[in-house]
Design an enzyme around this catalytic site. Structure first.
Site, PDB file in Angstrom:
ATOM      1  N   CYS A  71       0.981  -1.096  -0.053  1.00 18.17           N
ATOM      2  CA  CYS A  71       0.044  -0.183  -0.015  1.00 18.17           C
ATOM      3  C   CYS A  71       0.649   1.264   0.174  1.00 18.17           C
ATOM      4  O   CYS A  71       1.484   1.447   1.002  1.00 18.17           O
ATOM      5  CB  CYS A  71      -0.971  -0.076   1.332  1.00 18.17           C
ATOM      6  SG  CYS A  71      -1.746   1.720   1.497  1.00 18.17           S
TER       7      CYS A  71
ATOM      8  N   CYS B  35      -0.175   4.077   2.110  1.00 17.78           N
ATOM      9  CA  CYS B  35      -0.112   4.117   3.791  1.00 17.78           C
ATOM     10  C   CYS B  35       1.433   4.110   4.105  1.00 17.78           C
ATOM     11  O   CYS B  35       1.728   4.728   4.918  1.00 17.78           O
ATOM     12  CB  CYS B  35      -0.420   2.477   3.965  1.00 17.78           C
ATOM     13  SG  CYS B  35      -2.061   1.821   3.435  1.00 17.78           S
ATOM     14  N   ASP B  36       2.261   3.373   3.124  1.00 18.53           N
ATOM     15  CA  ASP B  36       3.735   3.354   3.636  1.00 18.53           C
ATOM     16  C   ASP B  36       4.621   4.284   2.881  1.00 18.53           C
ATOM     17  O   ASP B  36       5.652   4.588   3.190  1.00 18.53           O
ATOM     18  CB  ASP B  36       4.129   1.945   3.482  1.00 18.53           C
ATOM     19  CG  ASP B  36       3.264   1.129   4.434  1.00 18.53           C
ATOM     20  OD1 ASP B  36       2.704   1.407   5.498  1.00 18.53           O
ATOM     21  OD2 ASP B  36       3.393  -0.078   4.129  1.00 18.53           O
TER      22      ASP B  36
END
Ligand SMILES: Cc1cc2nc3c(=O)[nH]c(=O)nc-3n(C[C@H](O)[C@H](O)[C@H](O)COP(=O)(O)OP(=O)(O)OC[C@H]3O[C@@H](n4cnc5c(N)ncnc54)[C@H](O)[C@@H]3O)c2cc1C
Lengths: 309, 217
Positions: free
Chosen positions: A137, A140-141
């Site tokens: 993701c 997200c990261d």
């Protein structure tokens, strides 16, 4: 729990928290059906992408923003939503019972819109370094890789978009693709090709991820190595169809639920739509459309049962 | 072609108003600030004040300043500023925020306020039966603002904290605002959960998986 009645037999319970489930529930509610949504996570896969530019009537919005709009619509119709995972469905007399660890629910009809989970590469190092340099993701990261070197494995439109998002903050992004030409939408492909931070390595498979505590490098099938800080895997997804399989719904070789043009499965009263189903194109708008068709079909199905509204 | 974007902030503002209107009983938020951290203090204060303004007087904002409210800072063991505490009617800490409840983190924050204000908690019955004989666990949920999966998990852990009769405490930590915590756990992915400093749980988990993990700890 507001507006949720566990004793009641709902006309329709929709499983999923993505665009397909919400689209289905919005139509069902407007058909005056008693509808409930049970979703493991709200937003689904689309919420993980930083930009959506192909949802008609909205030129540009983040995936999360799009799902906020879905939520607003859902809330305005007072459609009840529960965050939970349904573990199994069984047929009891004229209705279905759906069980989660926390509660049991009843419904005359069910729409399975459980989408899919990201596919894993299945290579050495992938599991060992998950969360330590291996990610599924980018939104997200991505922020952890400011000024670092990362790669995206995959050649789809999603992979191209992930690379474009990562390129905003990182030093360099490699796209590693086993094919000869990116399968991205032309507009995203053009952006990738024009980016001076993105380099594409074609006709190449990653066979191992190496590191010490965290990812250090990747190994290609031609034996070469590339030093890297982060590996983003974007090679498609696997349908969440186990729950359907258990109750005897027909599944194809790709684990997708077989549906017809009315979003019906082989079991009367069970409908399916979106990424979990066997339609060839998997997009938010196509999922929503199948979900809406499922709502129409569920309405007809329940109406024929002569249940009073 | 000029691309027209939908302002997500508008949707969120609207949601804040609609959802705060559903508060039943008054709820108190405790905000601990250090006036020397001007920027962070100003940001958090303005966010919480806008919540209060939209709550029909159902939200009390109790501001405790470092150097002036030593007993409360000691009682709640406040080590970082700003810290936001959601407390129950008896003043017990349920959820600690080392993060600003803005953007997509608005939803779980308001859902917690709604439960504290009298809304029924979906997980409560099952949690009470299962956690009856367990010790208290603290669940740290590490998030970032852009993380799509985080709000859902924050909501789940918060609802666990509110429905567990004190057996679960939640801490929501933005690791980009608290980079030392991120470094301490060597975090390169979110959401990242740590229960009582045990092995981390990475990514999304379902409520039953979370309960299983708490029981194992
Ligand atoms: C990086 C990326 C970028 C993309 N970009 C675009 C784009 O720009 N435009 C576009 O149209 N599409 C895009 N897509 C595709 C789009 O995300 C999907 O087609 C869409 O999300 C499918 O919606 P869905 O509701 O069918 O499934 P999902 O979005 O996968 O949602 C499924 C839901 O079901 C829940 N669930 C699973 N199991 C259970 C259970 N047992 N009980 C209850 N709930 C359950 C899940 O938690 C989830 O909430 C992109 C995909 C990716 C990965």
């Amino acid at each position: 729990m507001e507006g949720i009645d566990l004793e009641k037999i709902y006309d329709l319970i929709v499983l999923g928290g993505g665009p397909t489930a919400i689209g289905c529930a919005i139509y069902a509610k407007r058909f005056a059906m008693e509808v409930l949504i049970v979703g493991k996570t709200f937003g689904g896969l689309i919420a993980t992408t930083h930009i959506v530019e192909n949802y008609p009537a909205i030129s540009s919005i983040s995936g999360q923003g799009l799902m906020e709009l879905f939520k607003e619509h859902m809330n305005s119709l007072e459609i009840p939503y529960i965050s939970d995972e349904i573990k199994n469905i069984e047929k009891v007399n004229d209705h279905f019972e759906l069980h989660s660890f926390f509660q049991n629910f009843k419904a005359y009809s069910v729409c399975i819109a459980t989408g899919s989970v990201r596919r894993k590469l299945g290579i050495p190092g992938e599991e060992e370094f998950a969360g330590k340099g291996v990610s599924y993701c980018a939104t997200c990261d991505g922020p952890f890789y400011k000024d670092k070197v990362v790669c995206v494995i995959g050649g789809s439109d999603s992979a191209a978009k992930e690379a474009l998002f990562l390129a905003q903050n990182t030093k360099k992004v490699y796209i590693i693709y086993r094919g000869e030409d990116l399968r991205a939408e032309p507009i995203n492909k053009k952006r990738v090709l024009e980016s001076d931070k993105i380099e594409i390595i074609y006709n190449t498979n990653v066979v191992e991820i190496i590191g010490e505590g965290k990812v250090k490098s990747i190994v290609f099938d031609n034996g070469k190595r590339l030093d890297i800080d982060g590996v983003f895997i974007e090679i498609g997804s696997v349908p969440n169809s186990d729950i359907a399989k258990h109750i005897g719904v027909d599944i194809n070789d790709h684990n997708e639920i077989k549906i017809n043009r009315k979003s019906e499965t082989n079991i009367p009263g069970i409908f399916a739509a979106g990424d979990v189903a066997d339609a060839p194109f998997k997009q938010a708008i196509t999922g929503v459309a199948e979900g809406v068709i499922a709502a129409y079909s569920a309405f007809d199905y329940v109406k024929e049962m002569n249940i009073e509204y | 072609m000029k691309v027209r974007s939908v302002p997500v902030s508008y949707i969120i503002e609207k949601m804040i108003k609609q959802e705060l209107a559903k508060l039943k009983q008054p709820v108190t938020i405790k905000l601990f600030i250090d006036e020397s951290k001007e920027l962070e203090t100003k940001k958090t204060l303005s966010i919480l004040k806008s919540y209060k303004e939209n709550s029909n007087n159902k939200l009390n904002l109790d501001i405790i300043t470092l150097g002036k409210g030593t007993d409360l800072i000691e009682r709640y063991q406040i080590e970082r500023f700003p810290t936001i505490l959601l407390i129950d009617a008896e003043g017990n800490e349920c959820i600690r925020y080392l993060a600003a409840p803005q953007g997509s983190e608005v939803k779980p924050f308001i859902q917690s306020l709604q439960v504290l204000s009298g809304r029924k908690n979906y997980y409560e019955e099952t949690l009470k039966t299962n956690l009856d004989n367990t010790k208290t666990s603290t669940i740290k949920v590490m998030v970032t603002k852009s993380c799509a999966y985080c709000p859902e998990l924050v909501n789940m852990v918060s609802q666990f904290a509110l429905g567990s009769s004190g057996k679960v405490k939640a801490e929501i930590i933005d690791i980009l605002e608290n980079p030392d915590i991120g470094d301490h756990y060597n975090i390169e992915t979110v959401p990242y959960i740590v229960i009582n400093n045990g092995e981390p749980l990475i990514g999304l988990i379902s409520p039953n998986e979370l309960l299983e993990k708490i029981l194992k700890v």
